[in-house]
Structures are given as structure tokens and as C-alpha cells.
Design a protein around this motif. Sequence first.
Motif, PDB file in Angstrom:
ATOM      1  N   GLY A  56     -10.609 -33.059   2.791  1.00 22.24           N
ATOM      2  CA  GLY A  56     -11.140 -34.610   3.440  1.00 22.24           C
ATOM      3  C   GLY A  56     -10.229 -35.539   2.763  1.00 22.24           C
ATOM      4  N   ASP A  57      -9.997 -35.539   1.514  1.00 18.98           N
ATOM      5  CA  ASP A  57      -9.418 -36.569   0.729  1.00 18.98           C
ATOM      6  C   ASP A  57      -7.846 -36.646   1.221  1.00 18.98           C
ATOM      7  N   THR A  60      -7.495 -38.128   4.711  1.00 19.55           N
ATOM      8  CA  THR A  60      -7.535 -39.485   4.670  1.00 19.55           C
ATOM      9  C   THR A  60      -6.545 -40.272   4.046  1.00 19.55           C
ATOM     10  N   THR A  61      -5.884 -39.626   3.147  1.00 22.12           N
ATOM     11  CA  THR A  61      -4.746 -40.153   2.394  1.00 22.12           C
ATOM     12  C   THR A  61      -3.585 -40.089   3.512  1.00 22.12           C
ATOM     13  N   GLN A  64      -4.155 -42.622   6.241  1.00 19.98           N
ATOM     14  CA  GLN A  64      -3.694 -44.203   5.692  1.00 19.98           C
ATOM     15  C   GLN A  64      -2.482 -44.322   5.309  1.00 19.98           C
TER      16      GLN A  64
END
Length: 96
Positions: A56-57, A60-61, A64
Motif C-alpha cells: 500500500g505504501d 501510494t508513493t 503521488q
Amino acid sequence: MGSKYKMTGCAKFFFVLIILAPLAYVGASYYNGQDGIQNIKNLLGMGSEQTREPSGDEATTDLQEQIEKLQKDVKYFEGEAERLKEELEACQQARN
């Protein structure tokens, strides 16, 4: 009486290209500690290579970073459109 068929240079070349070259690749892959057959299967799309799903991280990164890049692109193209509008107006004024 000689043999009916002779192997030409072109046939020898294709023999090497089709048979010996892949065998040499597989042998070199195993020598380097890789799975040569699996590499060939992955290259041809026959392998069942398991793709790693990003966490997930990481996802997301990545998203972004993509958003920031797209925002920069939008700002650049807006500025470019404005510059071209001004150039068009200047050309139209010079024509009249």
C-alpha cells in the motif's frame, strides 16, 4: 555415387542459430547461477512468472510521484499554450 543432399552454408548457419545458440544461452545462464529455461519461457511469455504486488505504501508513493509529474506537465503546457496565444495575437496584429 555421392550423397543426394548436401548441407549448404546457409543451412549450417540456420542450424547453429536455431539449435546451438539457445543451448549455449541456457548453458551460460546456468553457469552464471540463473535458470536459463525459465528466462526463455519468461521472454516468450510462456512462463508463470509471479509478479510482485506493491504494498500500500509503495503504491501510494508511486501514485503521488505520477500525480506530481502530471501536474508539472499541465503547468508546462498551460504556459506553452499562453505563449502561443500571445504569439498568434502578435502575428494577427502585425498582419492588420
